[in-house]
Design a protein around this motif. Structure first.
Motif, PDB file in Angstrom:
ATOM      1  N   ARG A 193       0.838  -1.200   0.000  1.00  0.00           N
ATOM      2  CA  ARG A 193       0.000   0.000   0.000  1.00  0.00           C
ATOM      3  C   ARG A 193       0.879   1.258   0.000  1.00  0.00           C
ATOM      4  NH1 ARG A 193      -5.409   1.085   1.710  1.00  0.00           N
ATOM      5  NH2 ARG A 193      -5.675   3.267   2.325  1.00  0.00           N
ATOM      6  N   ARG A 215      -9.174   4.389  -5.895  1.00  0.00           N
ATOM      7  CA  ARG A 215      -9.891   3.549  -4.941  1.00  0.00           C
ATOM      8  C   ARG A 215      -8.946   2.457  -4.438  1.00  0.00           C
ATOM      9  NH1 ARG A 215     -15.024   5.278  -5.464  1.00  0.00           N
ATOM     10  NH2 ARG A 215     -15.718   6.079  -7.495  1.00  0.00           N
ATOM     11  N   PHE A 216      -8.878   2.348  -3.106  1.00  0.00           N
ATOM     12  CA  PHE A 216      -8.021   1.349  -2.469  1.00  0.00           C
ATOM     13  C   PHE A 216      -8.865   0.312  -1.750  1.00  0.00           C
ATOM     14  CE2 PHE A 216      -4.615   4.467  -2.871  1.00  0.00           C
ATOM     15  CZ  PHE A 216      -3.523   3.645  -3.120  1.00  0.00           C
ATOM     16  N   SER A 217      -8.512  -0.944  -1.961  1.00  0.00           N
ATOM     17  CA  SER A 217      -9.071  -2.041  -1.162  1.00  0.00           C
ATOM     18  C   SER A 217      -7.903  -2.911  -0.706  1.00  0.00           C
ATOM     19  CB  SER A 217     -10.078  -2.855  -1.982  1.00  0.00           C
ATOM     20  OG  SER A 217     -11.196  -2.071  -2.339  1.00  0.00           O
ATOM     21  N   LEU A 218      -6.937  -2.241  -0.102  1.00  0.00           N
ATOM     22  CA  LEU A 218      -5.715  -2.914   0.315  1.00  0.00           C
ATOM     23  C   LEU A 218      -5.499  -2.737   1.807  1.00  0.00           C
ATOM     24  CD1 LEU A 218      -3.262  -1.733  -2.499  1.00  0.00           C
ATOM     25  CD2 LEU A 218      -4.319  -3.983  -2.305  1.00  0.00           C
ATOM     26  N   SER A 219      -5.045  -3.790   2.432  1.00  0.00           N
ATOM     27  CA  SER A 219      -4.627  -3.692   3.826  1.00  0.00           C
ATOM     28  C   SER A 219      -3.118  -3.450   3.849  1.00  0.00           C
ATOM     29  CB  SER A 219      -4.992  -4.977   4.580  1.00  0.00           C
ATOM     30  OG  SER A 219      -4.362  -6.090   3.969  1.00  0.00           O
ATOM     31  N   CYS A 252      -8.368   1.514  -9.607  1.00  0.00           N
ATOM     32  CA  CYS A 252      -8.719   0.729  -8.419  1.00  0.00           C
ATOM     33  C   CYS A 252      -7.601  -0.265  -8.099  1.00  0.00           C
ATOM     34  CB  CYS A 252     -10.027  -0.030  -8.651  1.00  0.00           C
ATOM     35  SG  CYS A 252     -11.421   1.037  -9.084  1.00  0.00           S
ATOM     36  N   SER A 254      -6.730  -3.468  -5.554  1.00  0.00           N
ATOM     37  CA  SER A 254      -7.284  -4.460  -4.632  1.00  0.00           C
ATOM     38  C   SER A 254      -6.347  -5.662  -4.597  1.00  0.00           C
ATOM     39  CB  SER A 254      -8.693  -4.882  -5.065  1.00  0.00           C
ATOM     40  OG  SER A 254      -8.668  -5.453  -6.368  1.00  0.00           O
ATOM     41  N   PHE A 256      -6.108 -10.100  -3.360  1.00  0.00           N
ATOM     42  CA  PHE A 256      -6.747 -11.331  -2.898  1.00  0.00           C
ATOM     43  C   PHE A 256      -5.738 -12.464  -3.012  1.00  0.00           C
ATOM     44  CE2 PHE A 256      -7.610 -10.675  -7.382  1.00  0.00           C
ATOM     45  CZ  PHE A 256      -7.310 -11.893  -7.955  1.00  0.00           C
ATOM     46  N   SER A 265      -4.342  -6.550  -7.822  1.00  0.00           N
ATOM     47  CA  SER A 265      -5.112  -6.186  -9.010  1.00  0.00           C
ATOM     48  C   SER A 265      -5.104  -4.674  -9.183  1.00  0.00           C
ATOM     49  CB  SER A 265      -6.557  -6.685  -8.887  1.00  0.00           C
ATOM     50  OG  SER A 265      -7.362  -6.145  -9.923  1.00  0.00           O
ATOM     51  N   GLU A 327      -7.328  -4.438 -16.756  1.00  0.00           N
ATOM     52  CA  GLU A 327      -6.927  -4.929 -15.444  1.00  0.00           C
ATOM     53  C   GLU A 327      -5.629  -5.715 -15.564  1.00  0.00           C
ATOM     54  OE1 GLU A 327      -8.557  -7.647 -11.680  1.00  0.00           O
ATOM     55  OE2 GLU A 327      -9.430  -7.861 -13.681  1.00  0.00           O
ATOM     56  N   GLN A 329      -3.200  -8.134 -13.207  1.00  0.00           N
ATOM     57  CA  GLN A 329      -3.060  -8.879 -11.960  1.00  0.00           C
ATOM     58  C   GLN A 329      -1.612  -9.328 -11.807  1.00  0.00           C
ATOM     59  OE1 GLN A 329      -5.902 -12.081 -11.855  1.00  0.00           O
ATOM     60  NE2 GLN A 329      -7.663 -10.706 -11.750  1.00  0.00           N
TER      61      GLN A 329
END
Length: 342
Positions: A193, A215-219, A252, A254, A256, A265, A327, A329
């Protein structure tokens, strides 16, 4: 065993001739004295077997010596190894060996000279790129300290020029890096991040000008990689998203897990890539026909990203539909922080 048989096959005519002579001598003995022939038959068979075994053993040893001399000559085709090889071949073959040795030595000299030239060129390019970073740093300092004195239009253009120069220099340096035999990667655990946010700060003027929504969806996960290589890889993807953005652009981030890997991603809602072009986007110089911007591209960004990914032992997978975004990955092998790699 197969090599032994192959080495003996070339001597089959001579071995058959020897067998024929042995059989002819036995026939003469049989014609001269049948009783003597039967009395000596066991001795004849044993002598024949012993003779053939001895001849085959000598031939195998000779072929092994020839093979060792030939391999040593190929590895180091100097005059000393050439003479050792000449001792194992026939007189007819010696002239061919001498011609081969001369050609190999000439090629070796040419290769050494070419390698020296390439090393000099590589050092010059790296030196030039690093020297160019000095005025680039001054331009960055000027923009940071005097931005209020510049008009928004001039400020944006200077930011654009700075980013393009920085990107071109980075591509040049990393191209030299992936093609070099000298590797200087330093693998460590990197907070993904934080790494991405630092990169976005470098592209901030362009992102603001295009009005990107991030947009962040990261820890606070970490990945095990080389910081410079990873930053370059991510920078190429972010740069492409900026270049080929559409209306109301979004970027974005993210993550997983999949098949024991940490997958990052990076997805945008830009023009994307045509399905016919998608399999070739990592090829050197490939730009496709996805709009005017791609016609001006060099086709080096994703190629270098793929090369760096291979060096860093990560996998890139691209997904896209025309006018539906793009996208990328990035799959990182999961490495525990206690693990160490040399």
């Amino acid at each position: 065993m197969k090599r032994i048989i192959k080495s003996l096959l070339q001597y089959i005519p001579w071995l058959l001739l020897l067998l024929g002579i042995d059989a002819f001598a036995a026939l003469l003995l049989w014609l001269a004295d049948v009783q003597a022939f039967y009395a000596m038959m066991v001795v004849i068979v044993l002598a024949t077997v012993l003779l053939f075994s001895l001849v085959c053993g000598v031939l195998i040893q000779w072929e092994r010596k020839k093979e060792q001399a030939f391999l040593a000559f190929l590895y180091n085709p100097d005059e000393y190894h050439e003479e050792l090889l000449l001792e194992t071949v026939s007189v007819v073959q010696r002239e061919y060996i001498r011609q081969l040795g001369k050609n190999l030595r000439d090629k070796q000299i040419a290769y050494t000279e070419l390698q020296t030239q390439l090393n000099d060129y590589e050092e010059y390019v790296e030196s030039w790129a690093h020297e160019t970073k000095t005025p680039l740093s001054l331009l960055t300092l000027l923009l940071d300290n005097r931005r209020d004195e510049l008009s928004p239009d001039v400020s944006f253009k200077l930011d654009h020029i700075r980013n393009r120069m920085q990107e071109s220099i980075d591509q040049m340096l990393f191209y030299a890096r992936v093609k070099s035999t000298r590797k200087d990667y330093l693998f460590e655990h990197i907070p993904i991040r934080t790494c991405i946010k630092d990169l976005l700060e470098d592209y901030r003027p362009l992102l603001e000008e295009k009005q990107f929504q991030i947009r962040f969806s990261l820890s606070e996960d970490t990945v095990y990689s080389d910081r410079r290589g990873l930053s370059f890889l991510l920078g190429q993807i972010i740069s492409n998203s900026i270049k080929y953005c559409g209306e109301d652009p979004e970027l974005c981030f993210s993550a997983f897990e999949r098949d024991g890997c940490y997958v990052l991603s990076i997805k945008d809602n830009g023009v994307g890539v045509r399905s016919c072009d998608l399999p070739y986007i990592f090829e050197k110089g490939f730009t496709g026909d996805s709009g005017e911007n791609r016609k001006k591209a060099t086709g080096m960004g994703l190629y270098l990203a793929k090369e760096i990914a291979r060096e860093l032992n990560v996998t890139l997978n691209a997904n896209s539909e025309w006018n539906q975004g793009f996208e990328m990955q990035i799959s990182f092998p999961v490495v525990k922080e206690s693990s160490q790699f040399s």
